[in-house]
Design a protein around this motif. Structure first.
Motif: not given
Length: 294
Positions: A15-23, A25-33, A99-101, A287-292
């Motif tokens: 998070s300190a380098i900008g990766v966002q999580s479940c908690a 509020g914006t689009s998550p991105q994976a950390e780059a090795p 971007d699922p958000e 994720c984006q969620e849709t009720t079917l």
């Protein structure tokens, strides 16, 4: 140490380098090795050759399902079976990254996609406490980075969870009381997710090699987690197990959504139904969620 806790520790650093999580509020991105290009966009490009590898799709209920956990209201919950019934599992290479958000369709961004054919019933509790995430299936895939994943959770046509997209079986114990529960959820949902967010990068298919992606299910959203502060949004938004224990009879609870609607308070039932679409993730990615159906 609980594997999820290990991840969360990793995630704090991320998070300190900008990766966002479940908690977040914006689009998550994976950390780059450090030995790879930093921009996901640079890697989310269409394949430039006809070379292929293998892409495996796995389903993960996390240590919460494999090892059990204590709910926010103090119930030790252990699972015998957690059946999820998955359909139309599709992995994508998108550019720009999906971007699922954002209120956008993944179809407009997909450069390449591969799909597992057929409906798959998975028991997330299968294997021991340290079992790997369940292999759902694998498919030959063009090389490149698969940075989005979608699936539907539909009613099982047959098998132990026939008629239900999701079924939980287990035992909850607290203060000498024990409840054997079977919870059957018939709400069909669709999840369209962005990049996997975790302690390693996933979905990079190289020629002749195997990579994997993961559909992750966060059941702590349903029951809460005693290891998380009570005021945390995870716990304030969770149902817990007390309301379910209150409607058990003789230590038994076997209920579908219709039964739960009748027996839970309106507030608890509404909370339960609203939690279900939040179960699906890709690691800690959203994720984006849709009720079917419901």
């Amino acid at each position: 140490m609980n594997k999820r806790l290990i991840f969360l520790t990793t995630f704090v650093v991320m998070s300190a380098i900008g990766v966002q999580s479940c908690a977040g509020g914006t689009s998550p991105q994976a950390e780059a090795p450090t030995n790879e290009p930093a921009s996901p966009t640079q890697q989310a490009t269409a394949p430039t050759s006809d070379e292929t590898g293998t892409l495996q799709i796995r389903a993960n209920g996390e240590d919460f399902i494999r090892q059990g956990f204590v709910s926010k209201d103090g119930w030790q919950i252990d699972f015998d079976h957690v059946y999820v019934n998955l359909d139309q599992i599709t992995a994508y290479q998108t550019d720009p990254p999906f971007d699922p958000e954002a209120d956008q369709s993944i179809d407009a961004k997909a450069q390449t996609e591969v799909r597992l054919e057929g409906i798959k019933t998975i028991d997330l509790a299968e294997g021991g406490e340290d079992a790997e995430p369940i292999l759902v299936g694998e498919v030959e895939a063009p090389v490149g980075r698969y940075n989005a994943l979608s699936w539907q959770m539909v009613k099982a046509p047959d098998g132990p969870a026939a008629g239900y997209p999701l079924m939980l079986q287990g035992t909850a114990s607290k203060d000498g009381q024990s409840v054997d529960f079977t919870l059957r959820f018939d709400e069909e949902l669709s999840f369209t997710c962005g990049d996997f967010v975790g302690d390693e990068r996933k979905g990079i298919v190289q020629a002749g090699q195997t990579a994997d992606l993961e559909a992750t299910f966060h059941f702590d959203h349903l029951f809460g987690d005693a290891d998380t502060p009570a005021e945390d949004a995870l716990n304030t938004g969770a149902l817990g197990f007390d309301p379910l224990a209150a409607i058990a009879e003789n230590g038994q609870l076997d209920a579908d959504l219709a039964t739960l609607e009748k027996q839970l308070s309106p507030e608890d039932y509404t909370k339960l139904v609203e939690i279900l679409p939040s179960l699906g993730h890709v690691g800690e990615g959203h994720c984006q969620e849709t009720t079917l159906t419901s």
